[in-house]
Design a protein around this motif. Structure first.
Motif, PDB file in Angstrom:
ATOM      1  N   GLY A  31       0.822  -1.217   0.000  1.00 36.67           N
ATOM      2  CA  GLY A  31       0.000   0.000   0.000  1.00 36.67           C
ATOM      3  C   GLY A  31       0.850   1.258   0.000  1.00 36.67           C
ATOM      4  N   LEU A  32       1.886   1.279   0.835  1.00 40.05           N
ATOM      5  CA  LEU A  32       2.777   2.439   0.868  1.00 40.05           C
ATOM      6  C   LEU A  32       3.527   2.601  -0.449  1.00 40.05           C
ATOM      7  N   GLY A  33       3.956   1.505  -1.029  1.00 39.09           N
ATOM      8  CA  GLY A  33       4.638   1.575  -2.322  1.00 39.09           C
ATOM      9  C   GLY A  33       3.736   2.128  -3.405  1.00 39.09           C
ATOM     10  N   VAL A  34       2.465   1.633  -3.428  1.00 36.20           N
ATOM     11  CA  VAL A  34       1.516   2.140  -4.428  1.00 36.20           C
ATOM     12  C   VAL A  34       1.256   3.629  -4.191  1.00 36.20           C
ATOM     13  N   GLY A  35       1.089   4.020  -2.921  1.00 34.82           N
ATOM     14  CA  GLY A  35       0.868   5.435  -2.601  1.00 34.82           C
ATOM     15  C   GLY A  35       2.044   6.297  -3.006  1.00 34.82           C
ATOM     16  N   ALA A  36       3.269   5.811  -2.744  1.00 32.14           N
ATOM     17  CA  ALA A  36       4.467   6.560  -3.127  1.00 32.14           C
ATOM     18  C   ALA A  36       4.557   6.696  -4.641  1.00 32.14           C
ATOM     19  N   TRP A  37       4.226   5.612  -5.344  1.00 35.20           N
ATOM     20  CA  TRP A  37       4.253   5.644  -6.812  1.00 35.20           C
ATOM     21  C   TRP A  37       3.245   6.664  -7.341  1.00 35.20           C
ATOM     22  N   GLN A  38       2.056   6.680  -6.781  1.00 34.69           N
ATOM     23  CA  GLN A  38       1.033   7.636  -7.201  1.00 34.69           C
ATOM     24  C   GLN A  38       1.467   9.087  -6.885  1.00 34.69           C
ATOM     25  N   ALA A  39       2.062   9.285  -5.715  1.00 42.20           N
ATOM     26  CA  ALA A  39       2.552  10.618  -5.355  1.00 42.20           C
ATOM     27  C   ALA A  39       3.651  11.062  -6.315  1.00 42.20           C
ATOM     28  N   TRP A  40       4.533  10.131  -6.673  1.00 45.82           N
ATOM     29  CA  TRP A  40       5.602  10.440  -7.619  1.00 45.82           C
ATOM     30  C   TRP A  40       5.027  10.822  -8.985  1.00 45.82           C
ATOM     31  N   GLU A  41       4.046  10.069  -9.432  1.00 51.79           N
ATOM     32  CA  GLU A  41       3.399  10.371 -10.713  1.00 51.79           C
ATOM     33  C   GLU A  41       2.708  11.740 -10.660  1.00 51.79           C
ATOM     34  N   GLU A  42       2.041  12.036  -9.545  1.00 52.31           N
ATOM     35  CA  GLU A  42       1.364  13.332  -9.381  1.00 52.31           C
ATOM     36  C   GLU A  42       2.384  14.462  -9.390  1.00 52.31           C
ATOM     37  N   ARG A  43       3.507  14.235  -8.715  1.00 51.42           N
ATOM     38  CA  ARG A  43       4.556  15.256  -8.701  1.00 51.42           C
ATOM     39  C   ARG A  43       5.102  15.488 -10.100  1.00 51.42           C
ATOM     40  N   ALA A  44       5.354  14.414 -10.828  1.00 50.10           N
ATOM     41  CA  ALA A  44       5.865  14.544 -12.194  1.00 50.10           C
ATOM     42  C   ALA A  44       4.862  15.286 -13.070  1.00 50.10           C
ATOM     43  N   THR A  45       3.569  15.008 -12.873  1.00 49.99           N
ATOM     44  CA  THR A  45       2.533  15.695 -13.641  1.00 49.99           C
ATOM     45  C   THR A  45       2.520  17.185 -13.304  1.00 49.99           C
ATOM     46  N   ARG A  46       2.637  17.518 -12.030  1.00 50.92           N
ATOM     47  CA  ARG A  46       2.627  18.924 -11.617  1.00 50.92           C
ATOM     48  C   ARG A  46       3.870  19.665 -12.110  1.00 50.92           C
ATOM     49  N   VAL A  47       5.022  18.991 -12.080  1.00 48.32           N
ATOM     50  CA  VAL A  47       6.240  19.622 -12.593  1.00 48.32           C
ATOM     51  C   VAL A  47       6.087  19.906 -14.084  1.00 48.32           C
ATOM     52  N   ALA A  48       5.547  18.942 -14.819  1.00 47.87           N
ATOM     53  CA  ALA A  48       5.339  19.145 -16.253  1.00 47.87           C
ATOM     54  C   ALA A  48       4.354  20.282 -16.496  1.00 47.87           C
ATOM     55  N   ARG A  49       3.273  20.346 -15.688  1.00 49.08           N
ATOM     56  CA  ARG A  49       2.278  21.409 -15.835  1.00 49.08           C
ATOM     57  C   ARG A  49       2.890  22.773 -15.488  1.00 49.08           C
ATOM     58  N   THR A  50       3.736  22.809 -14.454  1.00 48.23           N
ATOM     59  CA  THR A  50       4.401  24.056 -14.064  1.00 48.23           C
ATOM     60  C   THR A  50       5.339  24.534 -15.163  1.00 48.23           C
ATOM     61  N   ASP A  51       6.092  23.605 -15.756  1.00 52.28           N
ATOM     62  CA  ASP A  51       6.985  23.974 -16.858  1.00 52.28           C
ATOM     63  C   ASP A  51       6.201  24.490 -18.050  1.00 52.28           C
ATOM     64  N   ALA A  52       5.086  23.833 -18.355  1.00 53.86           N
ATOM     65  CA  ALA A  52       4.253  24.278 -19.475  1.00 53.86           C
ATOM     66  C   ALA A  52       3.657  25.659 -19.181  1.00 53.86           C
ATOM     67  N   ASP A  53       3.213  25.879 -17.936  1.00 48.54           N
ATOM     68  CA  ASP A  53       2.663  27.185 -17.570  1.00 48.54           C
ATOM     69  C   ASP A  53       3.728  28.273 -17.647  1.00 48.54           C
ATOM     70  N   ALA A  54       4.957  27.963 -17.200  1.00 47.71           N
ATOM     71  CA  ALA A  54       6.046  28.938 -17.270  1.00 47.71           C
ATOM     72  C   ALA A  54       6.366  29.285 -18.717  1.00 47.71           C
ATOM     73  N   ALA A  55       6.372  28.292 -19.585  1.00 46.28           N
ATOM     74  CA  ALA A  55       6.623  28.549 -21.007  1.00 46.28           C
ATOM     75  C   ALA A  55       5.498  29.393 -21.599  1.00 46.28           C
ATOM     76  N   GLU A  56       4.266  29.122 -21.226  1.00 47.05           N
ATOM     77  CA  GLU A  56       3.122  29.899 -21.721  1.00 47.05           C
ATOM     78  C   GLU A  56       3.186  31.341 -21.214  1.00 47.05           C
ATOM     79  N   ILE A  57       3.575  31.512 -19.947  1.00 48.28           N
ATOM     80  CA  ILE A  57       3.707  32.867 -19.395  1.00 48.28           C
ATOM     81  C   ILE A  57       4.794  33.638 -20.135  1.00 48.28           C
ATOM     82  N   ALA A  58       5.924  32.988 -20.407  1.00 42.54           N
ATOM     83  CA  ALA A  58       7.006  33.646 -21.140  1.00 42.54           C
ATOM     84  C   ALA A  58       6.551  34.018 -22.545  1.00 42.54           C
ATOM     85  N   ARG A  59       5.812  33.121 -23.183  1.00 39.29           N
ATOM     86  CA  ARG A  59       5.310  33.414 -24.537  1.00 39.29           C
ATOM     87  C   ARG A  59       4.342  34.593 -24.506  1.00 39.29           C
TER      88      ARG A  59
END
Length: 173
Positions: A31-59
């Motif tokens: 359960g902890l491993g699955v939760g950690a994996w999901q948290a990692w995936e969520e973090r990766a998604t948020r980092v990608a969204r933040t990078d995309a938002d930063a690029a959009e703001i710069a544009r």
């Protein structure tokens, strides 16, 4: 004497409890491993969204800067801008200070015959009649006395017969 022989029962291990405890630990670990994996995936998604938002703001910022530069280059000052600037400079011109400095200085043989205030240039031209050059220079020195910079300068002095005239100029910030 007889020796006493005691047989102890072998220690019983609670195998069922250990098996349950092991199963609980295994389930918790999974359960902890699955939760950690999901948290990692969520973090990766948020980092990608933040990078995309930063690029959009710069544009968008670049687009806005280009539009602002184009608007500034295409802008035509209003027809009243020059007159408004003249009015603002006139209002900011220290007319009282100029007149007060002329009123407070008196030298025998030097008379003020004309004053031209030019607020847009930030200065004043004063026409003087004088008897001799020493009196004129003394008048000019008294005008500049106590100033941090030399405000009053001699523009020209001329003598035509008995009539002697000079023009002095001041600059005011």
């Amino acid at each position: 004497m007889r020796a006493l022989k005691v047989d102890f029962a072998p220690a019983r291990r609670p195998i069922a409890v250990l098996a349950v405890w092991g199963a609980i630990c295994a389930v918790a670990t999974v359960g902890l491993g699955v939760g950690a994996w999901q948290a990692w995936e969520e973090r990766a998604t948020r980092v990608a969204r933040t990078d995309a938002d930063a690029a959009e703001i710069a544009r968008l910022r670049d687009t806005l800067r280009l539009r602002a530069d184009k608007a500034a280059s295409d802008a035509v000052p209003p027809s009243y801008a020059r007159d408004a600037l003249t009015v603002a400079r006139t209002a900011a011109f220290p007319m009282q200070s100029v007149l007060r400095s002329l009123e407070t200085v008196a030298v025998d043989g030097v008379r003020v015959s004309g004053i031209e205030l030019n607020a847009t240039r930030g200065g004043a031209d004063v026409t003087l009649e004088f008897d001799d050059y020493k009196a004129l220079l003394a008048y000019l020195e008294l005008l500049n006395e106590g100033e941090t910079v030399q405000r009053w300068t001699l523009v020209r002095a001329e003598a035509a017969g008995a009539r002697r005239q000079a023009v002095i100029r001041s600059t005011w910030p």
